[in-house]
Enzyme design. Structure first.
Site, short mmCIF file in Angstrom:
data_model
loop_
_atom_site.label_atom_id
_atom_site.label_comp_id
_atom_site.label_asym_id
_atom_site.label_seq_id
_atom_site.Cartn_x
_atom_site.Cartn_y
_atom_site.Cartn_z
N ASP A 169 -7.74 -14.90 -12.46
CA ASP A 169 -8.58 -15.08 -10.81
C ASP A 169 -10.15 -15.48 -11.16
O ASP A 169 -10.72 -15.01 -11.56
CB ASP A 169 -8.37 -13.60 -10.12
CG ASP A 169 -8.97 -13.59 -8.58
OD1 ASP A 169 -10.93 -13.96 -8.99
OD2 ASP A 169 -8.12 -13.08 -8.19
N HIS A 213 2.97 -11.28 -5.62
CA HIS A 213 1.77 -10.13 -6.43
C HIS A 213 1.72 -9.11 -6.24
O HIS A 213 2.61 -8.78 -4.71
CB HIS A 213 0.67 -10.42 -5.47
CG HIS A 213 -0.75 -10.44 -6.12
ND1 HIS A 213 -1.35 -8.79 -6.73
CD2 HIS A 213 -1.72 -10.91 -6.54
CE1 HIS A 213 -1.53 -8.41 -6.90
NE2 HIS A 213 -2.64 -9.43 -7.25
N GLU A 259 -6.95 -16.37 -2.04
CA GLU A 259 -6.20 -15.37 -1.71
C GLU A 259 -8.41 -14.79 -0.98
O GLU A 259 -8.01 -13.66 -0.81
CB GLU A 259 -6.30 -14.04 -3.10
CG GLU A 259 -5.35 -14.32 -3.49
CD GLU A 259 -5.51 -13.49 -5.00
OE1 GLU A 259 -6.78 -13.12 -5.76
OE2 GLU A 259 -4.43 -12.64 -5.27
N ASP A 292 -15.46 -7.45 -7.73
CA ASP A 292 -13.93 -7.54 -6.92
C ASP A 292 -13.78 -7.54 -5.81
O ASP A 292 -13.35 -7.56 -4.69
CB ASP A 292 -13.02 -6.85 -7.09
CG ASP A 292 -11.38 -7.66 -7.21
OD1 ASP A 292 -12.26 -8.89 -6.31
OD2 ASP A 292 -9.94 -6.95 -7.28
N HIS A 331 -12.13 -13.13 -10.52
CA HIS A 331 -12.75 -11.93 -11.28
C HIS A 331 -13.54 -12.17 -12.21
O HIS A 331 -14.17 -11.38 -12.79
CB HIS A 331 -10.99 -11.64 -12.08
CG HIS A 331 -10.76 -10.79 -10.36
ND1 HIS A 331 -9.39 -10.35 -10.40
CD2 HIS A 331 -10.94 -10.22 -9.20
CE1 HIS A 331 -8.53 -9.80 -9.70
NE2 HIS A 331 -9.46 -10.26 -8.53
N ARG A 347 0.98 -1.13 -0.12
CA ARG A 347 0.11 0.26 0.10
C ARG A 347 0.49 1.44 -0.28
O ARG A 347 0.42 1.88 0.13
CB ARG A 347 -1.39 -0.20 1.32
CG ARG A 347 -2.51 -1.31 1.24
CD ARG A 347 -3.24 -1.30 2.16
NE ARG A 347 -3.71 -2.27 1.71
CZ ARG A 347 -4.99 -2.51 1.23
NH1 ARG A 347 -4.63 -2.46 0.16
NH2 ARG A 347 -5.14 -4.20 1.52
N HIS A 389 -13.79 -10.85 -2.88
CA HIS A 389 -13.50 -12.19 -2.45
C HIS A 389 -14.48 -13.06 -1.62
O HIS A 389 -14.39 -12.13 -0.32
CB HIS A 389 -12.06 -12.73 -2.43
CG HIS A 389 -11.36 -12.25 -3.75
ND1 HIS A 389 -10.05 -12.64 -3.39
CD2 HIS A 389 -11.62 -11.52 -4.61
CE1 HIS A 389 -9.28 -11.65 -4.62
NE2 HIS A 389 -10.54 -11.21 -4.66
N TYR A 435 -1.09 -3.02 -5.13
CA TYR A 435 -2.29 -2.40 -5.24
C TYR A 435 -1.69 -0.81 -6.04
O TYR A 435 -3.05 -0.39 -6.43
CB TYR A 435 -3.36 -2.39 -4.64
CG TYR A 435 -3.48 -3.87 -3.81
CD1 TYR A 435 -4.05 -4.92 -4.61
CD2 TYR A 435 -3.80 -4.13 -2.92
CE1 TYR A 435 -4.47 -6.03 -4.50
CE2 TYR A 435 -3.83 -5.24 -2.44
CZ TYR A 435 -4.25 -6.58 -3.56
OH TYR A 435 -4.12 -7.48 -3.04
N HIS A 484 -5.96 -18.06 -9.26
CA HIS A 484 -5.91 -17.19 -8.05
C HIS A 484 -7.76 -17.68 -7.32
O HIS A 484 -8.70 -17.78 -8.45
CB HIS A 484 -5.89 -15.76 -7.68
CG HIS A 484 -5.34 -15.45 -7.94
ND1 HIS A 484 -5.30 -14.03 -8.00
CD2 HIS A 484 -3.70 -15.51 -7.96
CE1 HIS A 484 -3.03 -13.01 -8.22
NE2 HIS A 484 -2.79 -14.57 -8.52
N GLU A 498 -2.87 -10.14 -14.36
CA GLU A 498 -3.94 -10.90 -13.54
C GLU A 498 -5.49 -10.71 -14.75
O GLU A 498 -5.66 -9.08 -14.80
CB GLU A 498 -3.95 -10.62 -12.89
CG GLU A 498 -5.13 -11.21 -11.71
CD GLU A 498 -5.26 -11.15 -10.55
OE1 GLU A 498 -3.83 -10.68 -9.94
OE2 GLU A 498 -6.24 -11.21 -9.42
N HIS A 504 -2.40 -6.03 -11.50
CA HIS A 504 -3.21 -5.28 -12.48
C HIS A 504 -2.72 -4.75 -13.26
O HIS A 504 -2.17 -4.07 -12.90
CB HIS A 504 -4.03 -4.97 -11.44
CG HIS A 504 -4.41 -6.13 -10.42
ND1 HIS A 504 -5.72 -5.17 -9.11
CD2 HIS A 504 -4.76 -7.05 -10.47
CE1 HIS A 504 -5.44 -7.20 -8.33
NE2 HIS A 504 -5.19 -7.90 -9.26
#
Ligand SMILES: [Zn+2]
Length: 287
Positions: free
Chosen positions: A186, A71, A268, A236, A189, A39, A238, A74, A223, A152, A111
């Site tokens: 994923d 990964h 995830e 999105d 997704h 982050r 999960h 973000y 994923h 992804e 992404h």
């Protein structure tokens, strides 16, 4: 005998060298991790001891580089219309790819990004591909099998690229390094983007799409996430396996698909305390 590489995106808190241990503890035969704080734009470089400890722990835990799928953070958006954000994104992905290589790993998942509606689909894919090319030009990897950048698929929320495999293929084709690119599917997704993978037929139809666009040899990982949002909801969000809109039948089809053998299959899902049980459940679906 099938080789099923199955695990979760485990914590690297306290140092990346803790990730293989965390993976081992939940009975994982594959895992994902963040290479740095996901982050923030900047993170201090690894201490040499951390890198050494990672190599030692990885080897002692028996994980090969082919079952580890780091990964990226973000914040990264190679398609951003804001020049400052885009430059930071290229710098961030460059740093993360360097870290991936330093750890002796072979893939970095991210992404694709979005131009937030400022460019059309084709131009956005081209902008993302140009960003990828700069990263690959800036990072040296002389190994026999240099690291791959793994695109992804997305839920297509907002104007995010990657809701279709055609878009991922467009990015790969627009890059001058298509051999250094791969894709990750994923499941949450995909479902949220409109792929009805609640049945074997539906999963096979998604795989047909992958084969027809990017090609099976470019599939680098999966994923495994159930979805809170409905089919085509573009959400999105999960859910634990079997507790969302995809449901057990869909995951059974995935676990039975031998084309995925050896690829990292990564949970995830939101309830970390249940990952060991989810791994067990998924293994039973493969039988
Ligand atoms: Zn994912």
């Amino acid at each position: 005998m099938r080789t099923i590489a199955l695990g979760a995106h485990v914590s690297a808190a306290g140092g990346v060298n803790n990730a293989p241990t965390n993976a081992k503890q939940i009975g994982a035969t594959a895992f994902a991790l963040f290479t740095r704080n996901q982050r923030r734009w900047q993170s201090p470089p690894y201490a040499p001891e951390t890198v050494t400890a990672f190599h030692t722990t990885l080897e002692a835990s028996g994980y090969s580089r082919d079952v580890v799928l780091p990964h990226a953070g973000y914040l990264i958006n190679l398609g951003s219309p804001d020049e400052e954000v885009r430059e930071k994104s290229i710098g961030g992905l460059t740093d993360e790819l360097s870290r991936t290589i330093a750890l002796g790993l072979g893939m970095l998942n991210f992404h694709p990004g979005t131009s937030k509606g400022e460019l059309d689909e084709k131009a956005t894919c081209r902008r993302i591909a140009q960003g990828i090319d700069r990263v690959l030009q800036d990072v040296r990897d002389d190994r026999e099998r240099p690291a791959l950048l793994v695109l992804e698929n997305t839920a297509g929320q907002g104007s995010n690229m990657g809701a279709t495999f055609q878009q991922l293929a467009m990015i790969i084709e627009a890059s001058t390094h298509p051999d250094r690119l791969a894709v990750c599917v994923d499941t949450c997704h995909a479902f949220a983007a409109g792929f009805d993978i609640r049945s074997e037929e539906g999963w096979n139809s998604l795989m047909d799409g992958v084969i027809a666009t990017v090609g099976l040899q470019k599939l680098a990982g999966i994923h495994l996430n159930d979805s809170l949002g409905g089919l085509g909801s573009h959400k999105d969000r999960h859910q634990p396996i079997g507790k969302g809109e995809i449901g057990i039948e869909g995951f059974k089809a995935i676990m039975q698909d031998q084309r995925l053998d050896g690829l990292p299959l990564i949970l995830e899902t939101p309830e970390e305390d249940n990952w060991a049980q989810e791994i067990e459940l998924l293994r039973s679906l493969a039988e």
